[in-house]
Design a protein around this motif. Sequence first.
Motif, short mmCIF file in Angstrom:
data_model
loop_
_atom_site.label_atom_id
_atom_site.label_comp_id
_atom_site.label_asym_id
_atom_site.label_seq_id
_atom_site.Cartn_x
_atom_site.Cartn_y
_atom_site.Cartn_z
N GLN A 1 9.43 9.61 10.48
CA GLN A 1 10.71 10.69 10.61
C GLN A 1 11.95 10.44 10.57
OE1 GLN A 1 9.91 11.60 14.84
NE2 GLN A 1 8.00 13.28 14.29
N ALA A 2 11.81 8.96 10.24
CA ALA A 2 13.31 7.88 10.11
C ALA A 2 13.37 8.58 8.69
CB ALA A 2 13.09 6.66 10.54
N PHE A 3 12.44 8.80 8.01
CA PHE A 3 12.66 9.04 6.34
C PHE A 3 12.68 10.52 5.86
CE2 PHE A 3 11.25 7.67 2.26
CZ PHE A 3 12.11 6.38 1.90
N VAL A 4 12.52 11.40 6.44
CA VAL A 4 12.89 12.57 5.94
C VAL A 4 13.64 13.43 5.08
CG1 VAL A 4 12.22 13.74 8.30
CG2 VAL A 4 14.78 12.91 8.10
N CYS B 1 7.00 -6.83 -2.54
CA CYS B 1 6.96 -6.56 -1.28
C CYS B 1 6.92 -7.94 -0.31
CB CYS B 1 5.26 -6.11 -1.38
SG CYS B 1 5.13 -4.46 -2.00
N ARG B 2 6.67 -8.87 -0.50
CA ARG B 2 6.83 -9.99 0.15
C ARG B 2 8.47 -10.30 0.45
NH1 ARG B 2 6.47 -16.04 -0.23
NH2 ARG B 2 5.37 -16.89 1.28
N ASP B 3 8.66 -9.85 -0.79
CA ASP B 3 10.84 -10.08 -0.19
C ASP B 3 10.91 -9.71 0.36
OD1 ASP B 3 10.86 -12.42 -2.14
OD2 ASP B 3 11.52 -11.31 -3.56
N TYR B 4 10.54 -8.37 0.86
CA TYR B 4 10.86 -7.60 2.33
C TYR B 4 10.93 -7.53 3.16
CZ TYR B 4 13.35 -3.48 -1.24
OH TYR B 4 14.02 -2.34 -2.17
N ARG C 1 1.19 -0.94 0.45
CA ARG C 1 0.09 0.21 0.33
C ARG C 1 0.99 1.25 -0.13
NH1 ARG C 1 -4.44 1.55 4.26
NH2 ARG C 1 -5.10 4.01 3.92
N TYR C 2 1.70 1.53 0.72
CA TYR C 2 2.56 2.59 1.11
C TYR C 2 3.74 2.57 -0.06
CZ TYR C 2 0.03 3.55 4.73
OH TYR C 2 -1.28 4.03 5.41
N SER C 3 4.35 1.66 -0.28
CA SER C 3 5.23 1.77 -1.55
C SER C 3 5.16 1.50 -3.08
CB SER C 3 6.41 -0.21 -0.85
OG SER C 3 5.86 -1.22 -1.37
N GLY C 4 4.02 0.77 -3.15
CA GLY C 4 3.56 0.72 -4.51
C GLY C 4 4.13 0.12 -5.22
N LEU C 5 4.83 -0.59 -4.95
CA LEU C 5 6.11 -1.99 -5.30
C LEU C 5 4.90 -3.43 -5.47
CD1 LEU C 5 8.73 -1.87 -2.90
CD2 LEU C 5 8.97 -1.05 -5.35
N PRO C 6 5.18 -4.31 -6.13
CA PRO C 6 4.39 -5.03 -7.00
C PRO C 6 4.09 -6.56 -5.68
CG PRO C 6 6.09 -5.04 -8.73
CD PRO C 6 6.80 -3.70 -7.50
N ALA D 1 12.94 -0.12 4.48
CA ALA D 1 13.79 -0.96 3.47
C ALA D 1 13.10 -0.88 2.03
CB ALA D 1 14.44 -2.39 4.05
N ALA D 2 12.21 -0.83 1.92
CA ALA D 2 11.29 -0.45 0.54
C ALA D 2 10.81 0.73 -0.13
CB ALA D 2 10.00 -1.33 0.67
N LEU D 3 10.78 1.47 1.18
CA LEU D 3 10.95 3.26 0.46
C LEU D 3 11.99 4.06 0.12
CD1 LEU D 3 8.11 4.31 3.16
CD2 LEU D 3 8.25 3.84 0.42
N SER D 4 13.00 3.22 1.04
CA SER D 4 14.06 3.82 0.76
C SER D 4 15.49 3.91 0.18
CB SER D 4 15.01 4.40 2.93
OG SER D 4 15.12 2.54 3.29
N HIS D 5 14.93 2.13 -0.16
CA HIS D 5 15.25 1.11 -1.23
C HIS D 5 17.31 0.79 -0.52
CE1 HIS D 5 13.10 1.56 -3.95
NE2 HIS D 5 13.05 3.31 -4.08
N THR D 6 17.19 0.80 0.76
CA THR D 6 18.22 0.45 1.47
C THR D 6 17.77 -0.25 1.73
OG1 THR D 6 19.42 1.14 3.64
CG2 THR D 6 17.06 1.11 3.88
N SER D 7 19.66 -1.23 2.99
CA SER D 7 19.71 -3.15 3.73
C SER D 7 18.80 -2.71 5.12
CB SER D 7 20.75 -3.00 3.94
OG SER D 7 21.91 -2.07 4.91
#
Length: 580
Positions: free
Chosen positions: A569-572, A504-507, A495-500, A547-553
């Motif tokens: 706030q962690a994602f400002v 999302c299941r992988d994340y 819902r929030y990432s817009g990814l397939p 991790a999904a939104l910021s494309h990070t580890s």
Amino acid sequence: MDGGQQPITERPNPLSANIDILSPTDIVSTLQACDEEIFNGWQGFPGLFDERIQRNLSQISAHAASILKDASNSAIIFSGCGTSGRLGFLTARTFNSHLRGMGVAECYHNIMAGGDKALFTSQEAVEDDPVLGASLLQQAAEGKTQVLFFGITCGLSAPFVAGQLDYCLQNLHRFTPVLLGFNPAHLARNNPIEKWPQTFLEVTQQMEAAEARGQGFLLNPVVGPEPITGSSRMKSGTATKLLLESVLVPAHAFCRLNTWPRVQDYLLTYKRVWEKVYQEKSAIAALLQLAGTSLRQGGHVYYVGPGSLGILGLIDASECPPTYGSSPDDVRGFLEGGYETLGNLEGDLSSLGQHFQISSQDFYQSVVPSLTDKDLVIFISKGGESTLPPEMQSAACQRACIIVHTEKAHAVESRPSGVRVVVDVGPVAQGSGSLGSDLQRLVVGLYAELAVKWTLNAVSTGAHILKGKVFNNIMIDLKPSNVKLFHRAVGIIQRYSGLPEEECRDYLLRSLYDTDHVTEEMKGAPIAQHIAIGATKPRVVPTALLAALSHTSVQEAQRSLLQQPVLRQAFVSSSSPVLT
């Protein structure tokens, strides 16, 4: 006016869309605005003061009065799941106590999905069983010639209650059923119920037909979406409490004094209680801040109180794990006098484990010795003079109190120094003098209960927001501990990432297994393996989503959330539109 087929009780409330990044004071102001919708209505839907709702309230009150006149042969029964069942229990307890004081046979009964254990912990499997619900109602009503039954399900959705309403509809010569909830009838849940031939929507339609014949009632004012999406413990719980009381107090007044207080006038007094509570906005915000700091530091919040006010502490604490995915140890309630004060049907349950050890003595003996400066103890009282228990004199913890004044003259309080929330419902109570002294005492107690409920709901909600349990106004930190919650977790990420969905299941799997390389073996593993990990692992969904939104580890997302638990706030640094 409808705007879609999603039940209103499950929709996000626009007023609280940014509640996760607000200051404590602004969180309380937002809750105040959401609670005001209980009285003012929502988007043109029929609310508390709708003509049909008011007519039904008056007629239900008349039915209640007829039962009170033949209390030994009749019954008023409340039934519900979770918050609904707990508030039904509290209502039955309160009004039975009033009848005892009058020397009248007790006629109030409560059915709780999951029994008395469900007063403290979630019992979801039982809530889905309509056959069991009907069986328990049949047992509770045995030998009664006339029964007024309240089936309480805030979303018009609980199968347990559907089975009971169906039983009433088949036995209308004895039962007058009332369906109490907060969605329009056409938005009742229409999903198939396992091993049962009807949906809740079909039962609701039968209740509408019964109302048209004068044989039942649908009591479903729309009070608007909850401040935290789907958390019916708050607005819907409050509306449940004040509606039940607005039916029963006039019924008792008629039996006692042969006069009818207007239901509408009585409902309006609750709005005055709401005003009194939120006049203490600054103090509530300060207490919320203390509680949030305790939870963020790994500490705990404890409520200790007497009588029905202490029971409301138990109820508020019991609602935090299913609402916020928190540990049962994070917020706990304790009651002066324990099970003897509670007066539950099954008696002392303390042998079932520490979360069923609810007396203040349990608190002083088992919890106080281990308190640290990260913990917060909140004492609850109804006016009067009080002292700090000797066991707390040297306890290394934060202390605060919630005091509800009900009398004109305020006694000096000697509770611990620190944050004090003092709500004065005395001026509201003075208007109930025409009810007579015994009913006035009852009504004043009901005002005090509601003031404490609003205050505790604000404190525990705000504390979990500050801990990072909420994203926008949706509870984000659920534990993927069963199949349903595993798929819900994937849905939140999508819902929030817009990814397939597959990504999302992988994340989610990356977060569960602390890896950035999901193997084919992990993907092919049974869900049972994933949920065994999800049941115990903290912050799985927030980590996966960040991790999904910021494309990070995963590791970097975990570090970010340790430094700043509030996800937005962690994602400002992100420019993602979902976070603006």
